[in-house]
Design a protein around this motif. Sequence first.
Motif, short mmCIF file in Angstrom:
data_model
loop_
_atom_site.label_atom_id
_atom_site.label_comp_id
_atom_site.label_asym_id
_atom_site.label_seq_id
_atom_site.Cartn_x
_atom_site.Cartn_y
_atom_site.Cartn_z
N LEU A 156 41.66 7.70 38.00
CA LEU A 156 43.04 7.45 37.31
C LEU A 156 42.63 7.14 35.91
N PHE A 157 41.78 6.29 35.40
CA PHE A 157 41.31 5.98 33.95
C PHE A 157 41.10 7.25 33.27
N CYS A 158 40.23 8.18 33.81
CA CYS A 158 39.88 9.37 32.92
C CYS A 158 41.46 10.22 32.68
N VAL B 27 43.30 10.86 28.78
CA VAL B 27 43.57 12.29 28.41
C VAL B 27 45.22 12.36 28.18
N MET B 28 46.10 11.75 29.14
CA MET B 28 47.59 11.87 28.87
C MET B 28 47.95 11.02 27.66
N LEU B 29 47.38 9.90 27.52
CA LEU B 29 47.87 8.94 26.38
C LEU B 29 47.42 9.53 24.97
N TYR B 30 46.50 10.12 24.95
CA TYR B 30 46.11 10.93 23.72
C TYR B 30 46.80 12.32 23.44
N CYS B 31 46.85 13.14 24.33
CA CYS B 31 47.54 14.51 24.22
C CYS B 31 49.05 14.27 24.31
N SER B 32 49.67 13.29 25.10
CA SER B 32 51.13 12.86 24.91
C SER B 32 51.65 12.39 23.70
#
Length: 411
Positions: free
Chosen positions: A333-335, A339-344
């Motif tokens: 979940l952390f990984c 990724v989602m926080l950055y790309c979104s």
Amino acid sequence: MAPRLMRKRLFYMLLQIKSAFKFIPGLFAGTLLFAFIAFCIGMAGVKYINSGTGLFFKIAVVLPADDKLVSLGFSMLTQMDSLDDYCEFIQTDDESAKKMLRDGEVYGIVYIPEGFVEDVLNGRNTPAVVILPDNPGIETVVFRSVLNAGSDTLAYVQSGIYAMSDAYMQFGLSDRLSESSDELNDYYLRFVFNHSNIFNIRKVSPTGTLSGVQFYICSGITAIILFLGFLLGSFITSENRETSIMLKRSGISHFYACICKCLAMSLACTCIIAAMLFIIKPILRSLTVPDDIIYSLSLRNLLCLFFGIFIAVSYFFTVYTAAGSGLYGMLLLFCLNVVMLYCSGIIIPASYLPKLAAAAGKFLPAAYIKTLLDTLYTDTPSGITIAAVLAYAVVFLLISAFIRERNCHEA
């Protein structure tokens, strides 16, 4: 048979809601911690957006002592609106200018010779002297480009005047040359001083319709929701294989069990975050913050908050179910969250991201959660966004149910 099965399913859902609400104290403490982390990220992001990336040049100018026409032209130049945003001319003497250049206080020195304006008008083309530092940085390179553009503009203007003069002399219109030269000079001057009027100025914000503060408030809430997944591992993985098998024999399928758990935990998380938003709103009003920071908590916005949390919780279920244990689930979940926080575009706006990352981020669950939370300020939820959120949630629940079904068969 059907009424008895219906009662079983209803009773199971009530048990899950009761179990989820027992997590509220721990979720509340975790939410406060994650809110602090999100606040720090938001402050850094707002500072980054407001810092700007424009260059500002300081230039030392040495003018002749008794040339009133040069002084008048310099005064008009420094008052141009098009130069105020990126350039400041400091009028000084020769020694002070050299000292400022050595100390790095200015990006260059411009020496204006006496009679410079008259020579430009008369065609003598007496050059101004520009001195740049020996080891120029990117700012000096850009300033040199600005100087070259200015000299090219002056060359174009003078070539136009010379062309007009040659044409008038060739066709015997020398008596009208002075009047026409004055008119052409006036035209060129009006073009230079008002060249910004030829542009249609439109401000484009990297945060879209939201201000920087509004953007990071919604992004912060999105990050808090995603961080809450670290606290839900024990709730999601509480049922072992034997319990799942017994529930299925009683008529409660894996899909229905996942739905009940997701709805129960989504309701608990919504209550916590909504309560915090209701408490913070009057505090913001008492601090006399700008009105655009005050968000709306209408019923429609609360429903959008619930839908955003529901897709997040269903996503947590899939991650923990696929991982098989709480520890591996937290690591996975952390990984995925990073990724989602950055790309979104939640940590920084998507316009600052590489094109590939920004394009992929539009279709990640975090992007849809953020879009739903934008309604705290826009108050206009998109039907397409809600449909996509529900589709994502159904897919996550089906995947979780399929994995649980397979694990039961393997057992």
